[in-house]
Design an enzyme around this catalytic site. Structure first.
Site, PDB file in Angstrom:
ATOM      1  N   PHE A 105      51.515  36.077  47.144  1.00 33.16           N
ATOM      2  CA  PHE A 105      52.867  36.153  47.710  1.00 33.16           C
ATOM      3  C   PHE A 105      53.172  37.484  48.373  1.00 33.16           C
ATOM      4  O   PHE A 105      54.319  37.868  48.533  1.00 33.16           O
ATOM      5  CB  PHE A 105      53.938  35.796  46.679  1.00 33.16           C
ATOM      6  CG  PHE A 105      53.850  36.572  45.396  1.00 33.16           C
ATOM      7  CD1 PHE A 105      54.159  37.917  45.353  1.00 33.16           C
ATOM      8  CD2 PHE A 105      53.465  35.937  44.226  1.00 33.16           C
ATOM      9  CE1 PHE A 105      54.097  38.614  44.178  1.00 33.16           C
ATOM     10  CE2 PHE A 105      53.409  36.638  43.038  1.00 33.16           C
ATOM     11  CZ  PHE A 105      53.719  37.979  43.007  1.00 33.16           C
ATOM     12  N   GLY A 106      52.155  38.228  48.765  1.00 27.47           N
ATOM     13  CA  GLY A 106      52.411  39.467  49.472  1.00 27.47           C
ATOM     14  C   GLY A 106      51.217  40.399  49.360  1.00 27.47           C
ATOM     15  O   GLY A 106      50.200  40.046  48.778  1.00 27.47           O
TER      16      GLY A 106
ATOM     17  N   GLY B 124      47.715  39.005  48.497  1.00 23.84           N
ATOM     18  CA  GLY B 124      47.656  38.092  47.361  1.00 23.84           C
ATOM     19  C   GLY B 124      48.480  36.862  47.636  1.00 23.84           C
ATOM     20  O   GLY B 124      48.889  36.630  48.772  1.00 23.84           O
TER      21      GLY B 124
ATOM     22  N   VAL C  18      48.740  43.556  48.310  1.00 21.16           N
ATOM     23  CA  VAL C  18      48.356  44.181  47.046  1.00 21.16           C
ATOM     24  C   VAL C  18      47.853  45.591  47.337  1.00 21.16           C
ATOM     25  O   VAL C  18      47.051  45.789  48.250  1.00 21.16           O
ATOM     26  CB  VAL C  18      47.237  43.381  46.336  1.00 21.16           C
ATOM     27  CG1 VAL C  18      46.884  44.027  45.012  1.00 21.16           C
ATOM     28  CG2 VAL C  18      47.673  41.947  46.121  1.00 21.16           C
TER      29      VAL C  18
ATOM     30  N   ASP D 197      45.296  27.052  40.330  1.00 22.11           N
ATOM     31  CA  ASP D 197      44.718  27.674  41.524  1.00 22.11           C
ATOM     32  C   ASP D 197      43.503  28.530  41.159  1.00 22.11           C
ATOM     33  O   ASP D 197      43.405  29.685  41.545  1.00 22.11           O
ATOM     34  CB  ASP D 197      45.787  28.496  42.250  1.00 22.11           C
ATOM     35  CG  ASP D 197      45.390  28.790  43.694  1.00 22.11           C
ATOM     36  OD1 ASP D 197      44.472  28.108  44.206  1.00 22.11           O
ATOM     37  OD2 ASP D 197      45.984  29.693  44.302  1.00 22.11           O
TER      38      ASP D 197
ATOM     39  N   LEU E 118      44.823  46.747  49.315  1.00 22.13           N
ATOM     40  CA  LEU E 118      43.596  46.076  48.873  1.00 22.13           C
ATOM     41  C   LEU E 118      43.427  44.724  49.551  1.00 22.13           C
ATOM     42  O   LEU E 118      42.332  44.222  49.697  1.00 22.13           O
ATOM     43  CB  LEU E 118      43.631  45.852  47.360  1.00 22.13           C
ATOM     44  CG  LEU E 118      43.590  47.100  46.482  1.00 22.13           C
ATOM     45  CD1 LEU E 118      43.901  46.733  45.042  1.00 22.13           C
ATOM     46  CD2 LEU E 118      42.226  47.757  46.569  1.00 22.13           C
TER      47      LEU E 118
ATOM     48  N   LYS F  96      51.193  44.448  43.156  1.00 22.29           N
ATOM     49  CA  LYS F  96      51.394  43.262  43.971  1.00 22.29           C
ATOM     50  C   LYS F  96      52.848  43.286  44.413  1.00 22.29           C
ATOM     51  O   LYS F  96      53.759  43.267  43.577  1.00 22.29           O
ATOM     52  CB  LYS F  96      51.160  42.051  43.069  1.00 22.29           C
ATOM     53  CG  LYS F  96      50.498  40.899  43.694  1.00 22.29           C
ATOM     54  CD  LYS F  96      49.997  40.030  42.560  1.00 22.29           C
ATOM     55  CE  LYS F  96      49.820  38.615  42.998  1.00 22.29           C
ATOM     56  NZ  LYS F  96      49.390  37.768  41.911  1.00 22.29           N
TER      57      LYS F  96
END
Ligand SMILES: *[C@@H]1O[C@H](CO)[C@@H](O)[C@H](O)[C@H]1NC(C)=O
Ligand SMILES: *[C@@H]1O[C@H](CO)[C@@H](O)[C@H](O)[C@H]1NC(C)=O
Ligand SMILES: *[C@@H]1O[C@H](CO)[C@@H](O)[C@H](O)[C@H]1NC(C)=O
Ligand SMILES: *[C@@H]1O[C@H](CO)[C@@H](O)[C@H](O)[C@H]1NC(C)=O
Ligand SMILES: *[C@@H]1O[C@H](CO)[C@@H](O)[C@H](O)[C@H]1NC(C)=O
Ligand SMILES: *[C@@H]1O[C@H](CO)[C@@H](O)[C@H](O)[C@H]1NC(C)=O
Ligand SMILES: *[C@@H]1O[C@H](CO)[C@@H](O)[C@H](O)[C@H]1NC(C)=O
Ligand SMILES: *[C@@H]1O[C@H](CO)[C@@H](O)[C@H](O)[C@H]1NC(C)=O
Ligand SMILES: *[C@@H]1O[C@H](CO)[C@@H](O)[C@H](O)[C@H]1NC(C)=O
Length: 826
Positions: free
Chosen positions: A519-520, A517, A522, A633, A514, A536
């Protein structure tokens, strides 16, 4: 403050100009009341007729004060069945039924038959509309076949009863309007609960919000200030026929009413004749301790303490971990079991208390306090006793857990709690608890993290043992690291097996990806053939990511709100770290907002709905969840949209938990996304709830304008969206901001209100920005006055953030939904 409300009174004047009384207070079967006509009570105090609520063209039959210049409706007949045109009639049928008919002569509301032969309807000076027999001209005001007082809406007038007729099982309660433009029953109500010693509760649906407590003579146990209200006469009747509360006013020229308002607050209003406005005389709930049972069984809530929850003497927290995180709702347990047979138990006195929930208590008015104590000691299930009345009369005994106990600064009662002899008089032990809690608060985060790591380790070992069969287990954050004596309270989070996730995502295929994100990557996946999920996956190379991963698991597993994305579970296996969420078919807000083709799908209603949803989600994080959480955030790409375009806040990798009293913190590592960061955070690393408010303000302006805060300046004189919004607002052209993609008409006042709220949130100084609770209030009600915004922070892109040429490169990364570190240290 003293400004007379010219506008409403003008409207009211206009509306009275076009209506006329049909001569008196009586409606007969021969003469219906048409829209435009009114009945006026004999003393010209109340008036009945058709009306429209604010901002609505729907017509309702209602009763309002004749004398009060701001139209104040106290009763509505057809709450749920408005008439769309000014052609309705109110009539009384020959057999004594009040009916409202619409333009097609269809009956849309009826009072139910009274079975009277020669009926009339009459509006009394109390505001009560009654159906009675014509013949008795010297009528007894108490003889009638039907009365509007038996069917209250949101208002309790003097002499009106709130409570039960036990013969007919009639339960008279107050239900708030849905909104100021819709009198249909909303979520909030106030009703008498007649289990045990009767109590009045404020409800949100089936959920209890506030408890007035039992009646203790001249007042409710939970409203000690009532006894100082000398201008009112309060009544509480509790006999075999009826249980009700009502009030009267000694001086008849004073106008006062009790209402449940749309935001779930019960308030007593008093009309100020001189300034021609309603003032709030009293309201509830007032403080955190007013919520139903914040400190759980055997906990006691004191709003002047920090933390507000403490255990009663002789009790200790059931779950020290949650207790330390300021979640007291699980309450306390006994240190020493009671001694039933030997009669050595004693009592601990809690002074100035609001009596605990009495739904499971019994009252015996024939006993005095000493007899009450004796009775409690002889019954093994007795947990506490008190005088039933403030005068010292009567005896109330609890045989259940003591819940919703709080203390007041003044005016409470003495409550006697039964404890074992060993726990009597150990006051020094009691005062230590706060220190212990402080220490635990300090270390609990670290311990939780440690717990998590140990647990994962342990789970991994365990899994090798039962490898093949498991698909769903559970990660536990065991609290027995803190206190071995507590039975391990676990934070349950389903654990998924790597094989399951790999199968669900087609072995992490690129087609299922997708995006990226925090930290990596998705991935989209499907569990079985039903549930769609988003996975995720923590990039193996990401060190910082591991911390964020843990942070997110820890935080979000404990949070549940309809505007936060829901974590379904996690997967921790070998090197793999994954989070599994519910899948959001409409992806993220930025994909809609900043894409011309898709932006047209976001009409004004949807955008407004999204703004309000985000605001509620943040409010939950800041205030209503078990912790105080700063997201740090908030941005369009972190707002996901479900099927119905409900917004869900996601990505808690940067979020921070705050302790109850902590209001701001300082960090050397400023993380967040350019364009959404408040000045004090970006420049000094100071973050607080107000830095989230700033980001929210940016989001609001982006949602309304369909433009990115960063990006617009290229074509616009080095001014970003905030600068643009600010200058248009100052020039009186606030609506210039609204996205051209919104093709259908929209409510101008609502749009201006949203823009103003957005501007208030992005003000330069954090102390000027509103809190999220005021934001929610300001968005929700047209009547809340808004202050004028001051200049926003960072109106120019030439601001202090342009310190480093690499920042523009990093900024471009945020477009892909990545959060970047702007600078480390200072
Ligand atoms: C009362 O009168 C209405 C019409 O006038 C009729 O529809 C209704 O059935 C009557 N009810 C009774 C109980 O007689
Ligand atoms: C309402 O009452 C008036 C006066 O009796 C009558 O003329 C009119 O037809 C009624 N309207 C409806 C829709 O029944
Ligand atoms: C009234 O009747 C008309 C036609 O008979 C119909 O179009 C309209 O929907 C009806 N209105 C209501 C409120 O029932
Ligand atoms: C309670 O309801 C019964 C039955 O409807 C009625 O007869 C009685 O008068 C009511 N009691 C009071 C105090 O209103
Ligand atoms: C309020 O009264 C209505 C009608 O008697 C009843 O259905 C409802 O359950 C009551 N609400 C509460 C919270 O008791
Ligand atoms: C009642 O209130 C009015 C105005 O608030 C005041 O002028 C009047 O003196 C009061 N009457 C009594 C009997 O207290
Ligand atoms: C409800 O009452 C509270 C407290 O008096 C007030 O702050 C709030 O604005 C009210 N809500 C509405 C919709 O009037
Ligand atoms: C009651 O007293 C006896 C003797 O003093 C003691 O053995 C027993 O444990 C006591 N019971 C309880 C429940 O404390
Ligand atoms: C103790 O109190 C409970 C609740 O009131 C009652 O059901 C029970 O019968 C009482 N037991 C004795 C021994 O009086």
């Amino acid at each position: 403050m003293r400004r007379p409300p010219i506008f409403p009174s003008l409207l009211f004047f206009l509306s009275t100009l076009f209506s006329y009384s049909i001569g008196g207070d009586i409606l007969t079967p021969t003469q219906p009341l048409t829209d435009g006509q009114t009945l006026i009570s004999a003393g010209r105090i109340f008036e009945l007729g058709f009306f429209s609520p604010a901002n609505s063209n729907n017509r309702y039959v209602g009763i309002w004060y004749h004398k009060v210049s701001v139209q104040t409706v106290v009763w509505v007949a057809n709450r749920q069945h408005p008439i769309s045109e000014r052609k309705g009639n109110l009539s009384i049928t020959a057999n004594g039924t009040l009916i409202i008919t619409d333009q097609n002569s269809t009956t849309i509301w009826s009072s139910g038959s009274s079975g009277l032969a020669n009926p009339v309807a009459q509006l009394l000076d109390t505001g009560n509309l009654i159906i009675r027999q014509t013949s008795d001209d010297t009528h007894d005001p108490n003889s009638f076949a039907w009365q509007s007082f038996d069917h209250p809406t949101d208002t309790l007038l003097p002499s009106m009863k709130l409570g039960w007729n036990l013969t007919s099982h009639l339960n008279r309660n107050l239900t708030a309007w849905t909104s100021s433009s819709d009198p249909a029953p909303g979520y909030y109500s106030m009703a008498m609960d007649i289990q045990g010693d009767p109590e009045i509760f404020l409800w949100n649906g089936a959920h209890r919000v506030w408890r007035a407590g039992p009646w203790v003579g001249q007042r409710f146990s939970g409203v000690p200030e009532m006894k100082t209200y000398s201008m009112f006469k309060f009544d509480f009747v509790n006999d075999q026929d009826e249980i009700y509360y009502s009030f009267n006013i000694f001086n008849e020229s004073i106008i006062s009413r009790l209402i449940v308002n749309q935001s779930g607050v019960t308030q007593r209003m008093v009309w100020l004749e001189q300034s021609q406005m309603w003032s709030i005389f009293w309201f509830a709930p007032k403080d955190q301790c007013d919520n139903v049972s914040p400190c759980g069984p055997f906990g006691v809530c004191d709003p002047n303490n920090s933390p507000i929850c403490d255990c009663l003497q002789g009790f200790e927290p059931k779950s020290p971990t949650n207790w330390a995180l300021r979640d007291g709702s699980e309450g306390c347990k006994r240190k020493t079991a009671r001694d039933c047979r030997n009669g050595t138990d004693g009592f601990v006195t809690v002074s100035d208390a609001k009596l605990p929930d009495t739904s499971g208590s019994t009252v015996d008015m024939s006993l005095n306090l000493d007899q009450c104590r004796a009775k409690c000691l002889t019954n093994c299930s007795c947990t506490a006793f008190a005088s039933a009345k403030t005068s010292g009369d009567g005896c109330i005994i609890w045989t259940t857990e003591l819940t919703d106990l709080r203390v007041f600064g003044f005016g409470g009662q003495d409550l006697y709690v039964r404890v074992a002899a060993a726990d009597l008089g150990s006051a020094s032990d009691h005062s230590h608890r706060n220190d212990i809690i402080a220490v635990v608060v300090g270390s609990v985060l670290g311990i939780l993290l440690l717990g998590f790591i140990c647990c994962c380790f342990w789970k991994k070992k365990k899994r090798t043992r039962r490898q093949a069969q498991s698909t769903l287990g559970s990660v536990s954050f065991a609290s027995n690291y803190i206190d071995e004596s507590t039975e391990g309270r676990e934070l349950e989070l389903p654990l998924f097996d790597l094989g399951t996730i790999a199968a669900a995502t087609n072995n992490f295929s690129i087609q299922n990806k997708l995006g990226e994100g925090g930290f990596g990557p998705v991935y989209k996946g499907k569990l079985g053939d039903e549930q769609e999920i988003a996975v995720k996956r923590l990039a193996k190379t990401s060190v910082q990511g591991l911390d964020e991963f843990k942070n997110e698991v820890m935080l979000i597993a404990k949070l549940q709100h309809r505007n936060l994305v829901r974590l379904l579970g996690c997967c921790v296996q070998g090197e793999e770290r994954m989070l599994i969420y519910e899948y959001m078919p409409n992806r993220s807000l930025d994909a809609f907002l900043f894409d011309k083709a898709k932006a047209a799908l976001l009409d004004w209603r949807t955008r407004y709905h999204i703004i309000v949803g985000i605001a509620r989600g943040i409010l939950y994080l800041h205030q209503d969840s078990r912790f105080r959480i700063i997201h740090r955030d908030l941005k369009a790409s972190n707002i996901l949209l479900d099927k119905e375009m409900n917004p869900k806040i996601s990505d808690f990798g940067m979020a921070r938990i705050f302790g109850g009293d902590e209001t701001e913190a300082n960090t050397r590592r400023v993380v967040g996304t350019y364009g959404y960061m408040s000045p004090e955070y970006a420049m000094d690393g100071i973050f607080s709830v107000k830095s989230d408010v700033f980001s929210f303000g940016v989001l609001v302006l982006e949602i309304i304008s369909g433009k990115k805060n960063r990006g617009i300046y290229l074509s616009h004189r080095h001014v970003n969206l905030l600068g643009h919004a600010w200058s248009s607002w100052k020039e009186g052209n606030g609506l210039d901001l609204v996205d051209d993609s919104i093709v259908h008409s929209f409510p101008v006042s609502e749009a201006l209100r949203c823009i103003k709220v957005g501007l208030l949130c992005v003000q330069e100084h954090p102390e000027d920005r509103p809190t999220m609770s005021s934001v929610v209030l300001m968005l929700g009600s047209e009547n809340t006055p808004l202050p004028d915004p001051k200049q926003p922070g960072f109106v120019s892109t030439k601001g202090p953030l342009e310190i480093d040429s690499s920042s523009s490169k990093q900024d471009s990364l945020t477009v892909n939904g990545l959060s970047v570190t702007i600078f480390e240290g200072r």
